[in-house]
Design a protein around this motif. Sequence first.
Motif, PDB file in Angstrom:
ATOM      1  N   ALA A 292       0.829  -1.200   0.000  1.00  0.00           N
ATOM      2  CA  ALA A 292       0.000   0.000   0.000  1.00  0.00           C
ATOM      3  C   ALA A 292       0.864   1.250   0.000  1.00  0.00           C
ATOM      4  O   ALA A 292       0.481   2.288  -0.570  1.00  0.00           O
ATOM      5  CB  ALA A 292      -0.922  -0.004   1.214  1.00  0.00           C
ATOM      6  N   ASP A 293       2.038   1.168   0.617  1.00  0.00           N
ATOM      7  CA  ASP A 293       2.953   2.309   0.654  1.00  0.00           C
ATOM      8  C   ASP A 293       3.510   2.627  -0.729  1.00  0.00           C
ATOM      9  O   ASP A 293       3.946   3.754  -0.994  1.00  0.00           O
ATOM     10  CB  ASP A 293       4.094   1.999   1.622  1.00  0.00           C
ATOM     11  N   LEU A 294       3.480   1.628  -1.635  1.00  0.00           N
ATOM     12  CA  LEU A 294       3.978   1.818  -2.998  1.00  0.00           C
ATOM     13  C   LEU A 294       2.870   2.127  -3.991  1.00  0.00           C
ATOM     14  O   LEU A 294       3.138   2.589  -5.107  1.00  0.00           O
ATOM     15  CB  LEU A 294       4.704   0.546  -3.469  1.00  0.00           C
ATOM     16  N   LEU A 304      -6.062  -2.747  -0.126  1.00  0.00           N
ATOM     17  CA  LEU A 304      -4.956  -3.285   0.683  1.00  0.00           C
ATOM     18  C   LEU A 304      -5.078  -2.905   2.154  1.00  0.00           C
ATOM     19  O   LEU A 304      -4.620  -3.637   3.033  1.00  0.00           O
ATOM     20  CB  LEU A 304      -3.629  -2.771   0.126  1.00  0.00           C
ATOM     21  N   LEU A 305      -5.674  -1.759   2.430  1.00  0.00           N
ATOM     22  CA  LEU A 305      -5.780  -1.274   3.808  1.00  0.00           C
ATOM     23  C   LEU A 305      -7.138  -1.587   4.433  1.00  0.00           C
ATOM     24  O   LEU A 305      -7.507  -0.993   5.446  1.00  0.00           O
ATOM     25  CB  LEU A 305      -5.527   0.235   3.843  1.00  0.00           C
ATOM     26  N   GLY A 329      -0.331   1.014  15.061  1.00  0.00           N
ATOM     27  CA  GLY A 329       0.901   1.170  15.825  1.00  0.00           C
ATOM     28  C   GLY A 329       2.147   1.267  14.976  1.00  0.00           C
ATOM     29  O   GLY A 329       3.171   1.780  15.435  1.00  0.00           O
ATOM     30  N   VAL A 330       2.082   0.763  13.737  1.00  0.00           N
ATOM     31  CA  VAL A 330       3.277   0.780  12.877  1.00  0.00           C
ATOM     32  C   VAL A 330       3.086   1.683  11.666  1.00  0.00           C
ATOM     33  O   VAL A 330       3.998   1.789  10.831  1.00  0.00           O
ATOM     34  CB  VAL A 330       3.624  -0.656  12.405  1.00  0.00           C
ATOM     35  N   LEU A 331       1.960   2.345  11.544  1.00  0.00           N
ATOM     36  CA  LEU A 331       1.676   3.151  10.359  1.00  0.00           C
ATOM     37  C   LEU A 331       2.675   4.290  10.171  1.00  0.00           C
ATOM     38  O   LEU A 331       2.926   4.734   9.036  1.00  0.00           O
ATOM     39  CB  LEU A 331       0.253   3.713  10.460  1.00  0.00           C
ATOM     40  N   HIS A 332       3.287   4.754  11.276  1.00  0.00           N
ATOM     41  CA  HIS A 332       4.253   5.845  11.162  1.00  0.00           C
ATOM     42  C   HIS A 332       5.511   5.437  10.406  1.00  0.00           C
ATOM     43  O   HIS A 332       6.296   6.297   9.976  1.00  0.00           O
ATOM     44  CB  HIS A 332       4.633   6.362  12.554  1.00  0.00           C
ATOM     45  N   HIS A 333       5.735   4.112  10.226  1.00  0.00           N
ATOM     46  CA  HIS A 333       6.897   3.658   9.463  1.00  0.00           C
ATOM     47  C   HIS A 333       6.689   3.811   7.955  1.00  0.00           C
ATOM     48  O   HIS A 333       7.639   3.625   7.183  1.00  0.00           O
ATOM     49  CB  HIS A 333       7.191   2.189   9.770  1.00  0.00           C
ATOM     50  N   TYR A 334       5.463   4.109   7.530  1.00  0.00           N
ATOM     51  CA  TYR A 334       5.134   4.152   6.108  1.00  0.00           C
ATOM     52  C   TYR A 334       4.731   5.589   5.747  1.00  0.00           C
ATOM     53  O   TYR A 334       3.570   5.985   5.899  1.00  0.00           O
ATOM     54  CB  TYR A 334       4.005   3.175   5.787  1.00  0.00           C
ATOM     55  N   HIS A 573       5.094   2.976  -7.251  1.00  0.00           N
ATOM     56  CA  HIS A 573       6.277   3.780  -6.932  1.00  0.00           C
ATOM     57  C   HIS A 573       7.504   2.883  -6.994  1.00  0.00           C
ATOM     58  O   HIS A 573       7.453   1.707  -6.698  1.00  0.00           O
ATOM     59  CB  HIS A 573       6.150   4.358  -5.513  1.00  0.00           C
ATOM     60  N   VAL A 574       8.639   3.440  -7.384  1.00  0.00           N
ATOM     61  CA  VAL A 574       9.890   2.685  -7.424  1.00  0.00           C
ATOM     62  C   VAL A 574      10.943   3.428  -6.636  1.00  0.00           C
ATOM     63  O   VAL A 574      10.794   4.596  -6.317  1.00  0.00           O
ATOM     64  CB  VAL A 574      10.374   2.474  -8.882  1.00  0.00           C
TER      65      VAL A 574
END
Length: 574
Positions: A292-294, A304-305, A329-334, A573-574
């Motif tokens: 989803a981040d890409l 995806l989310l 809790g981990v969304l800030h990494h993306y 995204h690449v």
Amino acid sequence: MEPTEAGTLPRLLLGVATGVPAGAAVGVVATISAGETGGPSWTAWLVHAVVFGAVFGLLVSGRKQTAASSFAVGLLLGLGDWILWQLTFTVLLAGDVPRWSLSEVVAGYDELVRAVLLGGLTGPLLYGLTVLWDRREAGRPVPRPPHIVVVGGGFGGVGAARRLDTLVGRGLRAEVTVISESNFLLFTPLLVEVASSTLEPRHISAPVRAALRNAAFLHGRVESVDPDRRELVVAAGGGGGQRVHYDELIVAVGAVPRFFELPGVAEHAFAMKSIDDANRLRNQVLAALEQADLETDTAEQVRLLTFVVAGGGFAGTELVAELFDLVHGVLHHYPRLHEAAPRFVLVHSGDRLLPELSADLGDYALRTLTARGIEFRLGTRVVEAGPGFVRFSDDEQVETRTFVWTAGNRPGALVERIGSAGASGPLQVDEYLRVTGMNGVWAVGDCARIPVPGRPGTYYPPTAQHAIREGKAVADNIAAVAGGRKPAPFRYGGLGVLVSLGHRRAAGQVFGRRVSGQFGWLLWRAVYLGKLPGAEKRLRVAVDWLLDLVFSRDIALTSATLVSTTAPDRDRHV
């Protein structure tokens, strides 16, 4: 020669038989040495020697010894006897307080010599008598002990195996074999925390072999059961099927997901029954975040989310709450997902959430999770699933790449192969846990339908706490039958129920009292921490929980998981 283990009564009698002559010999020596001052009181001394010999026999003769080790142990027990009796109990009986001073030690020197001599003589004598007893017993024809086979390594099966293991250690004449497809007991109440990256998988699984001292373990799968010949066919290792005879069989194979033949559900839904299931779901969720981040296609990113869970019982409610905490809790990494709004949907065919709890607690859980942003579809069923969607009975279709099924279970496949008794579901058992219509077959846990005594038409729920008690009860009943006694009906009222709601909240009933909020969450963790098998697992889980309070959850993918999408690769995204 090393003596083998004798029963409790023979060990007691052997100890008394050696304590009396050893005490008499020491008494004679003490009397001669004392001369005109006189020796010990013969009556009191011989009573003391009888007690000492009985204790010695119970503690030592049941274990493998050599003549030298028996002598050494006798000296140590004699020293302990002197400390406990002469320096402690006799002082207490005289109304004084033990001081264990040097003067008291010097004053009791003669008694020390007598106690050590008594132990030094009793040890070798007991060793010799035990050897003679073993030779005598070895010459007798011994009937083959009954073979008790436990099939299943879950709470019910391991509970029965551990109880039988203890009973064999206490003198039950039986051979016990545990057969299971997994060589560990999985603590399933904490499985959702593996899927949410809170706990390590190994920390909630305990090796079955390590819990058994007097029982054998066979890592394999039971392919068929012949109740008439009392024989199992077991697929184990790389060879063909092994035939295992049994006299008493305990079936505790648990349950597997039931998909009700709904189109696409079995193919596209994630289950939540095993460590592998939890790891696959964890990797699926994290891989969905990575992709989803890409993703540049908005519709695909939303898909995806979006996470859908079917089933509003304990498993489904805890799972959707834990997945919500994991993702947020981990969304800030993306970075590209900071403005995204992950969607969580729970669909349940019942009219209220958590039917196992009271209505007010179910409503509390519903309000708590709804306020957090989780969507609920009550009174609604899943009717179809595909590679990117789930369709409900009200014709609503939710686009998602992650669909988890906790809405139905059925007994393991072995139950269907046992006979007509289990053709339509769980094995029907009586109040003593015996499978109706089948001699020598017992059943516990999720694969058994166990009636509540005195309440026709009601059955015990398939929970871990019930399965553990059922396992112990069936072991006691088999031991009673083997000893010519009548088995006891299974009765268990339950201690209560607790469900985690994520975000350090929980709800439940304990001893009839309602608990909720952070206190309920602390109680939930304390209860399950105490129920984990072994101090090592409790410590590891406690450390995992403490780390979870301080650090973000681990987002490392442990497999090359890829979430299939419909968006063209050139738009990524690449």
